[in-house]
Design an enzyme around this catalytic site. Structure first.
Site, PDB file in Angstrom:
ATOM      1  N   ASN A   3      -0.040   0.309   1.312  1.00 47.03           N
ATOM      2  CA  ASN A   3      -0.742  -0.840   0.727  1.00 47.03           C
ATOM      3  C   ASN A   3      -0.429  -1.028  -0.767  1.00 47.03           C
ATOM      4  O   ASN A   3      -1.282  -1.450  -1.539  1.00 47.03           O
ATOM      5  CB  ASN A   3      -2.253  -0.725   0.986  1.00 47.03           C
ATOM      6  CG  ASN A   3      -2.835   0.578   0.470  1.00 47.03           C
ATOM      7  OD1 ASN A   3      -2.124   1.413  -0.072  1.00 47.03           O
ATOM      8  ND2 ASN A   3      -4.134   0.755   0.618  1.00 47.03           N
ATOM      9  N   HIS A  16      -2.442   2.525  -5.379  1.00 51.97           N
ATOM     10  CA  HIS A  16      -3.712   3.249  -5.433  1.00 51.97           C
ATOM     11  C   HIS A  16      -4.475   2.732  -6.646  1.00 51.97           C
ATOM     12  O   HIS A  16      -3.871   2.389  -7.667  1.00 51.97           O
ATOM     13  CB  HIS A  16      -3.445   4.748  -5.605  1.00 51.97           C
ATOM     14  CG  HIS A  16      -4.665   5.545  -5.969  1.00 51.97           C
ATOM     15  ND1 HIS A  16      -5.551   5.996  -5.024  1.00 51.97           N
ATOM     16  CD2 HIS A  16      -5.143   5.939  -7.177  1.00 51.97           C
ATOM     17  CE1 HIS A  16      -6.534   6.653  -5.642  1.00 51.97           C
ATOM     18  NE2 HIS A  16      -6.314   6.629  -6.949  1.00 51.97           N
ATOM     19  N   PHE A  46      -6.792  10.407   8.636  1.00 45.96           N
ATOM     20  CA  PHE A  46      -5.473   9.983   8.159  1.00 45.96           C
ATOM     21  C   PHE A  46      -4.914  10.885   7.056  1.00 45.96           C
ATOM     22  O   PHE A  46      -3.855  10.616   6.501  1.00 45.96           O
ATOM     23  CB  PHE A  46      -5.522   8.524   7.679  1.00 45.96           C
ATOM     24  CG  PHE A  46      -6.531   8.252   6.585  1.00 45.96           C
ATOM     25  CD1 PHE A  46      -6.242   8.543   5.258  1.00 45.96           C
ATOM     26  CD2 PHE A  46      -7.767   7.689   6.888  1.00 45.96           C
ATOM     27  CE1 PHE A  46      -7.154   8.289   4.248  1.00 45.96           C
ATOM     28  CE2 PHE A  46      -8.695   7.436   5.874  1.00 45.96           C
ATOM     29  CZ  PHE A  46      -8.387   7.736   4.558  1.00 45.96           C
ATOM     30  N   LYS A 103       2.925   2.926  -4.812  1.00 41.89           N
ATOM     31  CA  LYS A 103       3.231   3.824  -3.685  1.00 41.89           C
ATOM     32  C   LYS A 103       4.706   3.747  -3.241  1.00 41.89           C
ATOM     33  O   LYS A 103       5.408   2.789  -3.581  1.00 41.89           O
ATOM     34  CB  LYS A 103       2.281   3.499  -2.528  1.00 41.89           C
ATOM     35  CG  LYS A 103       0.809   3.772  -2.886  1.00 41.89           C
ATOM     36  CD  LYS A 103      -0.109   3.654  -1.683  1.00 41.89           C
ATOM     37  CE  LYS A 103      -1.553   3.943  -2.078  1.00 41.89           C
ATOM     38  NZ  LYS A 103      -2.453   3.976  -0.901  1.00 41.89           N
ATOM     39  N   ARG A 118      -9.855  -2.620  -9.132  1.00 42.28           N
ATOM     40  CA  ARG A 118     -10.105  -2.662  -7.678  1.00 42.28           C
ATOM     41  C   ARG A 118     -10.142  -4.119  -7.211  1.00 42.28           C
ATOM     42  O   ARG A 118      -9.618  -4.456  -6.143  1.00 42.28           O
ATOM     43  CB  ARG A 118     -11.437  -1.977  -7.323  1.00 42.28           C
ATOM     44  CG  ARG A 118     -11.495  -0.486  -7.592  1.00 42.28           C
ATOM     45  CD  ARG A 118     -10.699   0.346  -6.641  1.00 42.28           C
ATOM     46  NE  ARG A 118     -11.047   0.190  -5.260  1.00 42.28           N
ATOM     47  CZ  ARG A 118     -10.723   1.063  -4.299  1.00 42.28           C
ATOM     48  NH1 ARG A 118     -10.060   2.180  -4.601  1.00 42.28           N
ATOM     49  NH2 ARG A 118     -11.043   0.860  -3.053  1.00 42.28           N
ATOM     50  N   THR A 155      -8.451  -2.471   0.869  1.00 36.82           N
ATOM     51  CA  THR A 155      -7.557  -1.377   1.276  1.00 36.82           C
ATOM     52  C   THR A 155      -6.474  -1.855   2.246  1.00 36.82           C
ATOM     53  O   THR A 155      -5.299  -1.510   2.099  1.00 36.82           O
ATOM     54  CB  THR A 155      -8.379  -0.243   1.933  1.00 36.82           C
ATOM     55  OG1 THR A 155      -9.403   0.165   1.026  1.00 36.82           O
ATOM     56  CG2 THR A 155      -7.507   0.949   2.279  1.00 36.82           C
ATOM     57  N   ARG A 209      -2.300  -6.044  -3.279  1.00 39.31           N
ATOM     58  CA  ARG A 209      -2.075  -5.539  -1.912  1.00 39.31           C
ATOM     59  C   ARG A 209      -1.688  -6.663  -0.961  1.00 39.31           C
ATOM     60  O   ARG A 209      -0.907  -6.446  -0.026  1.00 39.31           O
ATOM     61  CB  ARG A 209      -3.316  -4.777  -1.439  1.00 39.31           C
ATOM     62  CG  ARG A 209      -3.387  -3.383  -2.070  1.00 39.31           C
ATOM     63  CD  ARG A 209      -4.704  -2.716  -1.880  1.00 39.31           C
ATOM     64  NE  ARG A 209      -4.632  -1.262  -2.138  1.00 39.31           N
ATOM     65  CZ  ARG A 209      -5.690  -0.474  -2.175  1.00 39.31           C
ATOM     66  NH1 ARG A 209      -6.911  -0.964  -1.990  1.00 39.31           N
ATOM     67  NH2 ARG A 209      -5.551   0.817  -2.389  1.00 39.31           N
TER      68      ARG A 209
END
Ligand code: ADP
Ligand code: MG
Length: 139
Positions: free
Chosen positions: A114, A117, A59, A11, A87, A93, A104
């Protein structure tokens, strides 16, 4: 794509913080094979389309603005049971809740920023990979 592939985005904040290299190194160490990779900046329209599944969530517009605010790295990763493994590797998250050593936890700044993705299902991994990569861009 099948069940051995997932899709990820590094990100904007993680890119800005110079974490592309460290995150890709961790991805390699965890034995995910990078089979497609690009550095790009999404338009607002592209971010809207990518996150359409979240359009009813409070959001959504903030997320769209954020994800189109700067360059990102997108990639397709290959490993057995890739979606679940990735994951687990990236953590919860919210970086504050993510387990020690997870991406993260190590590189995330906030619930929104975070770091990465990760696709949440094989079906979405396929849709998301196809959103960014054509057949001739994956190896
Ligand atoms: P995940 O990325 O773990 O699959 P979601 O799919 O629920 O999480 O949310 C997508 C992204 O939206 C998150 O990675 C995060 O950047 C952002 N997000 C999720 N929940 C919130 C929230 N309550 N406030 C702001 N941003 C959020
Ligand atoms: Mg999600």
């Amino acid at each position: 794509m099948t069940e051995n592939k997932t899709f990820t985005i590094i990100k904007p904040t993680a890119v800005k913080n110079n974490y592309i290299g460290p995150i890709l190194a961790k991805i390699n160490e965890a034995n995910f094979k990078i089979i497609a990779l690009k550095y790009l900046k999404m338009t607002e329209e592209q971010a809207k389309a990518f996150y359409k599944v979240h359009e009813e969530r409070g959001f959504y517009s903030e997320l769209v603005n954020y994800m189109s605010s700067g360059p990102v790295v997108v990639a397709i990763l290959e490993k057995d049971n890739a979606v679940e493994e990735y994951r687990n590797f990236i953590g919860a998250t919210n970086p504050a809740d993510a387990k020690e050593g997870s991406i993260r936890k190590l590189f995330g700044d906030s619930l929104q920023a975070n770091a990465v993705h990760g696709s949440d299902s094989n079906e979405n991994a396929e849709i998301e990979g196809n959103f960014f990569f054509s057949l001739t861009e994956r190896f």
